[in-house]
Write a protein that holds these residues in place. Structure first.
Motif, PDB file in Angstrom:
ATOM      1  N   GLY A  11     -19.232 -12.856 -69.995  1.00 20.62           N
ATOM      2  CA  GLY A  11     -18.571 -14.009 -69.383  1.00 20.62           C
ATOM      3  C   GLY A  11     -19.225 -14.436 -68.083  1.00 20.62           C
ATOM      4  O   GLY A  11     -19.365 -15.630 -67.812  1.00 20.62           O
ATOM      5  N   LEU A  12     -19.628 -13.484 -67.273  1.00 24.09           N
ATOM      6  CA  LEU A  12     -20.314 -13.827 -66.023  1.00 24.09           C
ATOM      7  C   LEU A  12     -21.655 -14.516 -66.284  1.00 24.09           C
ATOM      8  O   LEU A  12     -21.973 -15.535 -65.665  1.00 24.09           O
ATOM      9  CB  LEU A  12     -20.528 -12.576 -65.173  1.00 24.09           C
ATOM     10  N   VAL A  13     -22.412 -13.965 -67.213  1.00 24.70           N
ATOM     11  CA  VAL A  13     -23.700 -14.575 -67.543  1.00 24.70           C
ATOM     12  C   VAL A  13     -23.488 -15.949 -68.165  1.00 24.70           C
ATOM     13  O   VAL A  13     -24.178 -16.922 -67.824  1.00 24.70           O
ATOM     14  CB  VAL A  13     -24.513 -13.649 -68.482  1.00 24.70           C
ATOM     15  N   ALA A  14     -22.509 -16.068 -69.065  1.00 20.50           N
ATOM     16  CA  ALA A  14     -22.227 -17.356 -69.698  1.00 20.50           C
ATOM     17  C   ALA A  14     -21.757 -18.382 -68.673  1.00 20.50           C
ATOM     18  O   ALA A  14     -22.108 -19.562 -68.762  1.00 20.50           O
ATOM     19  CB  ALA A  14     -21.168 -17.178 -70.785  1.00 20.50           C
ATOM     20  N   GLY A  15     -20.986 -17.942 -67.689  1.00 25.17           N
ATOM     21  CA  GLY A  15     -20.525 -18.862 -66.647  1.00 25.17           C
ATOM     22  C   GLY A  15     -21.664 -19.419 -65.826  1.00 25.17           C
ATOM     23  O   GLY A  15     -21.719 -20.624 -65.540  1.00 25.17           O
ATOM     24  N   SER A  31     -15.425 -29.436 -60.199  1.00 19.22           N
ATOM     25  CA  SER A  31     -15.912 -29.488 -61.575  1.00 19.22           C
ATOM     26  C   SER A  31     -16.721 -28.237 -61.905  1.00 19.22           C
ATOM     27  O   SER A  31     -16.613 -27.691 -63.007  1.00 19.22           O
ATOM     28  CB  SER A  31     -16.781 -30.719 -61.786  1.00 19.22           C
ATOM     29  N   LEU A  32     -17.523 -27.785 -60.958  1.00 19.99           N
ATOM     30  CA  LEU A  32     -18.296 -26.559 -61.166  1.00 19.99           C
ATOM     31  C   LEU A  32     -17.392 -25.338 -61.321  1.00 19.99           C
ATOM     32  O   LEU A  32     -17.629 -24.491 -62.180  1.00 19.99           O
ATOM     33  CB  LEU A  32     -19.262 -26.335 -60.008  1.00 19.99           C
ATOM     34  N   LEU A  33     -16.354 -25.266 -60.510  1.00 18.40           N
ATOM     35  CA  LEU A  33     -15.422 -24.146 -60.610  1.00 18.40           C
ATOM     36  C   LEU A  33     -14.677 -24.166 -61.941  1.00 18.40           C
ATOM     37  O   LEU A  33     -14.523 -23.129 -62.596  1.00 18.40           O
ATOM     38  CB  LEU A  33     -14.429 -24.164 -59.447  1.00 18.40           C
ATOM     39  N   ALA A  34     -14.238 -25.343 -62.364  1.00 17.41           N
ATOM     40  CA  ALA A  34     -13.533 -25.458 -63.643  1.00 17.41           C
ATOM     41  C   ALA A  34     -14.446 -25.074 -64.804  1.00 17.41           C
ATOM     42  O   ALA A  34     -14.025 -24.364 -65.722  1.00 17.41           O
ATOM     43  CB  ALA A  34     -13.013 -26.884 -63.823  1.00 17.41           C
ATOM     44  N   ALA A  35     -15.690 -25.523 -64.760  1.00 15.90           N
ATOM     45  CA  ALA A  35     -16.629 -25.189 -65.829  1.00 15.90           C
ATOM     46  C   ALA A  35     -16.954 -23.694 -65.817  1.00 15.90           C
ATOM     47  O   ALA A  35     -17.038 -23.065 -66.881  1.00 15.90           O
ATOM     48  CB  ALA A  35     -17.904 -26.011 -65.689  1.00 15.90           C
ATOM     49  N   PHE A  36     -17.137 -23.116 -64.633  1.00 17.01           N
ATOM     50  CA  PHE A  36     -17.425 -21.682 -64.563  1.00 17.01           C
ATOM     51  C   PHE A  36     -16.270 -20.868 -65.134  1.00 17.01           C
ATOM     52  O   PHE A  36     -16.482 -19.917 -65.898  1.00 17.01           O
ATOM     53  CB  PHE A  36     -17.711 -21.253 -63.131  1.00 17.01           C
ATOM     54  N   LEU A  37     -15.045 -21.214 -64.778  1.00 16.05           N
ATOM     55  CA  LEU A  37     -13.891 -20.470 -65.302  1.00 16.05           C
ATOM     56  C   LEU A  37     -13.756 -20.637 -66.812  1.00 16.05           C
ATOM     57  O   LEU A  37     -13.391 -19.689 -67.513  1.00 16.05           O
ATOM     58  CB  LEU A  37     -12.617 -20.917 -64.596  1.00 16.05           C
ATOM     59  N   THR A  83     -20.616 -35.292 -68.575  1.00 21.47           N
ATOM     60  CA  THR A  83     -19.900 -35.054 -69.827  1.00 21.47           C
ATOM     61  C   THR A  83     -20.811 -34.488 -70.910  1.00 21.47           C
ATOM     62  O   THR A  83     -20.511 -33.453 -71.498  1.00 21.47           O
ATOM     63  CB  THR A  83     -19.253 -36.358 -70.316  1.00 21.47           C
ATOM     64  N   PHE A  84     -21.911 -35.160 -71.194  1.00 24.11           N
ATOM     65  CA  PHE A  84     -22.812 -34.689 -72.240  1.00 24.11           C
ATOM     66  C   PHE A  84     -23.460 -33.345 -71.899  1.00 24.11           C
ATOM     67  O   PHE A  84     -23.531 -32.469 -72.773  1.00 24.11           O
ATOM     68  CB  PHE A  84     -23.872 -35.747 -72.548  1.00 24.11           C
ATOM     69  N   PRO A  85     -23.929 -33.136 -70.662  1.00 20.28           N
ATOM     70  CA  PRO A  85     -24.478 -31.801 -70.350  1.00 20.28           C
ATOM     71  C   PRO A  85     -23.456 -30.672 -70.494  1.00 20.28           C
ATOM     72  O   PRO A  85     -23.812 -29.567 -70.891  1.00 20.28           O
ATOM     73  CB  PRO A  85     -24.942 -31.930 -68.901  1.00 20.28           C
ATOM     74  N   LEU A  86     -22.184 -30.964 -70.202  1.00 23.38           N
ATOM     75  CA  LEU A  86     -21.156 -29.934 -70.368  1.00 23.38           C
ATOM     76  C   LEU A  86     -20.980 -29.583 -71.838  1.00 23.38           C
ATOM     77  O   LEU A  86     -20.917 -28.403 -72.195  1.00 23.38           O
ATOM     78  CB  LEU A  86     -19.825 -30.401 -69.777  1.00 23.38           C
ATOM     79  N   LEU A  87     -20.911 -30.577 -72.702  1.00 23.56           N
ATOM     80  CA  LEU A  87     -20.735 -30.307 -74.129  1.00 23.56           C
ATOM     81  C   LEU A  87     -21.962 -29.608 -74.722  1.00 23.56           C
ATOM     82  O   LEU A  87     -21.830 -28.703 -75.545  1.00 23.56           O
ATOM     83  CB  LEU A  87     -20.440 -31.598 -74.878  1.00 23.56           C
ATOM     84  N   LEU A  88     -23.131 -30.020 -74.298  1.00 23.84           N
ATOM     85  CA  LEU A  88     -24.351 -29.365 -74.768  1.00 23.84           C
ATOM     86  C   LEU A  88     -24.414 -27.915 -74.280  1.00 23.84           C
ATOM     87  O   LEU A  88     -24.759 -26.997 -75.042  1.00 23.84           O
ATOM     88  CB  LEU A  88     -25.577 -30.136 -74.294  1.00 23.84           C
ATOM     89  N   ALA A  89     -24.049 -27.695 -73.029  1.00 25.61           N
ATOM     90  CA  ALA A  89     -24.022 -26.331 -72.494  1.00 25.61           C
ATOM     91  C   ALA A  89     -22.980 -25.485 -73.218  1.00 25.61           C
ATOM     92  O   ALA A  89     -23.201 -24.289 -73.449  1.00 25.61           O
ATOM     93  CB  ALA A  89     -23.734 -26.357 -70.996  1.00 25.61           C
ATOM     94  N   ALA A  90     -21.854 -26.082 -73.598  1.00 32.35           N
ATOM     95  CA  ALA A  90     -20.820 -25.335 -74.315  1.00 32.35           C
ATOM     96  C   ALA A  90     -21.320 -24.861 -75.667  1.00 32.35           C
ATOM     97  O   ALA A  90     -21.074 -23.717 -76.070  1.00 32.35           O
ATOM     98  CB  ALA A  90     -19.572 -26.197 -74.487  1.00 32.35           C
ATOM     99  N   VAL A  91     -22.052 -25.702 -76.364  1.00 31.82           N
ATOM    100  CA  VAL A  91     -22.580 -25.299 -77.673  1.00 31.82           C
ATOM    101  C   VAL A  91     -23.658 -24.216 -77.517  1.00 31.82           C
ATOM    102  O   VAL A  91     -23.672 -23.226 -78.254  1.00 31.82           O
ATOM    103  CB  VAL A  91     -23.124 -26.533 -78.423  1.00 31.82           C
ATOM    104  N   ILE A  92     -24.522 -24.370 -76.538  1.00 31.36           N
ATOM    105  CA  ILE A  92     -25.579 -23.383 -76.315  1.00 31.36           C
ATOM    106  C   ILE A  92     -24.994 -22.048 -75.861  1.00 31.36           C
ATOM    107  O   ILE A  92     -25.375 -20.979 -76.345  1.00 31.36           O
ATOM    108  CB  ILE A  92     -26.611 -23.919 -75.313  1.00 31.36           C
TER     109      ILE A  92
END
Length: 105
Positions: A11-15, A31-37, A83-92
């Motif tokens: 989880g830490l590495v993925a965050g 936004s960074l904190l929300a994405a990291f969590l 938005t798009f970088p977040l979704l792409l990062a989520a899939v990766i």
């Protein structure tokens, strides 16, 4: 105990991997904190969620993509360039979680 520690480390590495594209797009700190969590909690959800019809290698991509949708919708309002970088990062990151979970746990 070993399994929980492994999930926390993944989880830490993925965050940190998940927020890299957002750092490049200069997202605000909330936004960074929300994405990291989100990315930090994702391995726990992926490993404990059972999808009988899904293969092990795309279960993480599917679950993390679906979990990132509400955050992506909230980014559309304030930070639309993230938005798009977040979704792409989520899939990766979901693929990363699936492979590490399959080979480590």
């Amino acid at each position: 105990m070993k399994e929980n520690l492994t999930i926390i480390l993944i989880g830490l590495v993925a965050g940190f991997i998940g927020i890299l594209p957002l750092l490049q797009k200069k997202a605000d700190r909330y936004s960074l904190l929300a994405a990291f969590l989100l990315f930090f909690m994702m391995p726990y959800i992926v490993f404990h969620f059972h999808l009988p019809w899904a293969q092990w290698w795309w279960k993480g991509m599917l679950i993390s993509g679906v979990l990132a949708l509400p955050l992506a919708f909230s980014f559309v309002r304030g930070n639309s360039r993230c938005t798009f970088p977040l979704l792409l990062a989520a899939v990766i990151v979901g693929a990363f979680i699936s492979f590490l979970g399959h080979y480590l746990l």
